[in-house]
Design a protein around this motif. Sequence first.
Motif, PDB file in Angstrom:
ATOM      1  N   LYS A   1       0.755  -1.295   0.237  1.00 49.14           N
ATOM      2  CA  LYS A   1      -0.027  -0.062  -0.137  1.00 49.14           C
ATOM      3  C   LYS A   1       0.922   1.294  -0.115  1.00 49.14           C
ATOM      4  N   THR A   2       0.551   1.908  -0.866  1.00 48.49           N
ATOM      5  CA  THR A   2       1.450   3.247  -1.157  1.00 48.49           C
ATOM      6  C   THR A   2       0.447   4.625  -1.257  1.00 48.49           C
TER       7      THR A   2
ATOM      8  N   GLU B   1       4.776  13.653  -1.926  1.00 51.88           N
ATOM      9  CA  GLU B   1       4.038  13.057  -0.601  1.00 51.88           C
ATOM     10  C   GLU B   1       4.065  11.703  -0.502  1.00 51.88           C
ATOM     11  N   GLU B   2       4.750  11.216  -1.678  1.00 52.71           N
ATOM     12  CA  GLU B   2       4.639   9.482  -1.533  1.00 52.71           C
ATOM     13  C   GLU B   2       5.053   8.681  -0.518  1.00 52.71           C
TER      14      GLU B   2
ATOM     15  N   LEU C   1      15.797  11.784   8.634  1.00 53.02           N
ATOM     16  CA  LEU C   1      16.565  11.666   7.339  1.00 53.02           C
ATOM     17  C   LEU C   1      15.723  12.193   5.977  1.00 53.02           C
ATOM     18  N   GLN C   2      14.384  11.648   6.153  1.00 53.25           N
ATOM     19  CA  GLN C   2      13.802  12.070   4.842  1.00 53.25           C
ATOM     20  C   GLN C   2      13.414  13.439   4.691  1.00 53.25           C
TER      21      GLN C   2
END
Length: 261
Positions: A9-10, A17-18, A258-259
Amino acid sequence: MLRIKGLSKTFYPGTPEENIVFQNFSLDIEDHTCTAILGPNGCGKSTLFQMISGSLVQDDGSIELDDFLLTDLPEEKRAKYIGKVSQDPSMGVSPSLSILENMSIAMKKGEPFSFKKLLKKQDLNFIVAKLKELNLGLEDKLNTEVKFLSGGQRQSLSLLMATLRTPRILLLDEHTAALDPKTSRLIMEKTKDFIQRDGLTTLMITHNLKNAIDYGDRIIMLNEGQIALDVDANSIREDELLKLYNEQVEQSLRSEFLQAV
């Protein structure tokens, strides 16, 4: 057995914004067991429940219940096999309807019905007997609108309604988190009684590590859509579980940082 295979699920794919919540996730849940699901916020706990119940469609993978695919059924048909209790005491009930009307709806869960016919065909003795099991005196308030009940009474009623038809799967989504400690313990004891009496296969999301150990048979910790821990509830102490939980929270926070940078 509940068997989850290759679930993915993504959210917001192909955009800045993924958010990949699950990727090829698999999990087997044995019948007549209570599995506590732990993990930091955003690890996928509620998303997993939504995909099992059908309120959210997975991108890939399958969810099987014994000999048939749940993923072939829309949410309203899955309701015949799945009972749910959420964190909000008002979510599992209809506050503007009476206790009797709420129980009548629960008796016909997953079946088409006319509301007028439903009330005419209800088994009043059965409803009264079930309400007496709660030991809250609700059987003497059948015509009281649920909005006038306390949070604990509403959550008790929600739990009773969710288990009334002996579901094949019971999903408990932090169902005591909004209650005070005393009421929370009472609801957990009622939950344990219903699970043991009917041999319910249960998945329970919780942030209460003591509840996970005391009421669960198995503990699974999720982090970033993966199983970070899978142990027998009797094999781990609360302090050990707390240490592992904090490690996963710290890892999740580092990943978010980190993201962001």
